[in-house]
Enzyme design. Structure first.
Site, PDB file in Angstrom:
ATOM      1  N   GLY A  46       1.271   1.897  11.035  1.00 11.35           N
ATOM      2  CA  GLY A  46       2.127   3.076  11.137  1.00 11.35           C
ATOM      3  C   GLY A  46       2.729   3.267  12.518  1.00 11.35           C
ATOM      4  CB  SER A 106       4.229  -2.251  12.178  1.00 12.01           C
ATOM      5  OG  SER A 106       3.729  -0.963  12.481  1.00 12.01           O
ATOM      6  CE  LYS A 130       0.525   3.411   4.933  1.00 13.32           C
ATOM      7  NZ  LYS A 130      -0.041   3.450   6.246  1.00 13.32           N
ATOM      8  CD  GLU A 170      -3.991  -2.975   7.042  1.00 13.89           C
ATOM      9  OE1 GLU A 170      -2.826  -3.136   6.674  1.00 13.89           O
ATOM     10  OE2 GLU A 170      -4.615  -1.918   6.865  1.00 13.89           O
ATOM     11  CG  ASN A 226      -1.685   1.283   1.380  1.00 15.19           C
ATOM     12  OD1 ASN A 226      -1.796   2.050   0.414  1.00 15.19           O
ATOM     13  ND2 ASN A 226      -2.226   1.519   2.571  1.00 15.19           N
ATOM     14  CG  HIS A 285      -6.174   1.589   4.676  1.00 10.28           C
ATOM     15  ND1 HIS A 285      -5.824   2.466   5.677  1.00 10.28           N
ATOM     16  CD2 HIS A 285      -5.124   0.745   4.523  1.00 10.28           C
ATOM     17  CE1 HIS A 285      -4.593   2.171   6.102  1.00 10.28           C
ATOM     18  NE2 HIS A 285      -4.148   1.129   5.415  1.00 10.28           N
ATOM     19  CD  GLU A 304      -3.085   5.175   6.771  1.00  5.54           C
ATOM     20  OE1 GLU A 304      -2.958   5.333   5.549  1.00  5.54           O
ATOM     21  OE2 GLU A 304      -2.149   4.749   7.494  1.00  5.54           O
TER      22      GLU A 304
END
Ligand code: PEP
Length: 254
Positions: free
Chosen positions: A175, A214, A13, A169, A11, A97, A99
């Site tokens: 992150g 991570s 991002k 996740e 990903n 996701h 985020e």
């Protein structure tokens, strides 16, 4: 994806440029095009899909996006539909996701509609599910994750998960430099499979359940070696080609 092989999805991002992608993709193409069994995908920001397609077409590497619109076309300024992604040869589409669901308040209903749209357009959704730290500390992570899966099951039936990817996740691990332990990843990936296959009263063909949060070349082996973990969704670890190549090669050696 009806096999026992691992799958690693990068990903990327909101990073990259045409120049840096060109170099990045060139390195991945050179090093990852002869993996024996691992499926590799790279999910780019929308503007770079054309570039990904031009460089990766004809290789073993798949590409895709990090989001998709709920509707297929219409007056939805700024949105990108599943048929447009299909037009650029996308194989994978990340859906839900954290985020995005946190920053843009995406509901489970929206995510379920997107998931269905991706399947209907012949691409593979990579559905992200996972709990916050507070939810884990309260011991309700299974309830949270089953709620995320239930919206899809209730609207479309468990068979919609056939040949798709679910990424467990945990939001606290994304992150953060604090990946879930192999025990935690194993427990939740097992739970997810049992929950969906329980609703189906049978195995779901081609369903891959991967771990994200991570992942790096130091911890990939202990996570990917688990039979219940079919691979990884890799964020920061996919931004440096050498690191991503290492992670994919670890998956391929298992
Ligand atoms: C992600 O973006 O899905 C992710 C897992 O990020 P990171 O690997 O950087 O934690």
């Amino acid at each position: 994806m009806n096999d026992n092989n691992k799958i690693v999805i990068g990903n990327l991002k909101m990073y990259g440029s045409r120049a840096s992608n060109q170099e990045h993709l060139g390195l991945l193409k050179k090093d990852l095009n002869n993996l024996k069994k691992t499926h590799v995908g790279l999910c780019f920001p929308y503007p770079y899909l054309f570039q990904a397609q031009s460089v990766l077409e004809g290789t073993q590497l798949g590409w895709g996006s990090q989001n998709v619109a709920k509707s297929d076309n219409g007056p939805f300024t700024g949105e990108v539909s599943a048929s447009m992604l299909q037009d650029f040869g996308c194989k994978y589409v990340i859906v839900g996701h954290s985020e995005r669901s946190t920053a843009y308040c995406e509901s489970n209903e929206n995510i379920a509609t997107k998931f269905k749209g991706v399947v209907d357009h012949g691409m593979t959704p990579v559905l992200c599910v996972g709990e916050t730290l507070i939810e884990r500390e309260a011991g309700i992570m299974e309830r949270v994750v089953s709620g995320q899966l239930e919206t899809i099951i209730n609207n479309y039936g468990p068979q919609l998960f056939k040949n798709t990817v679910i990424a467990y996740e945990p939001i606290w691990a994304i992150g953060s430099d604090l990946a879930a332990s192999p025990e935690q990843a194993n427990a939740m990936c097992t739970f997810i499979r049992e929950f969906i296959e329980g609703a189906n009263n049978a195995k779901i063909e081609g369903l891959k359940i991967i771990y994200g949060g991570s992942v790096n070349s130091e911890n990939a082996l202990q996570l990917f070696v688990l039979e219940t973990v079919d691979g990884g969704l890799v964020g920061r670890g996919s931004l440096k080609p050498e690191e991503f190549i290492k992670i994919c090669k670890i998956a391929d050696q298992i």
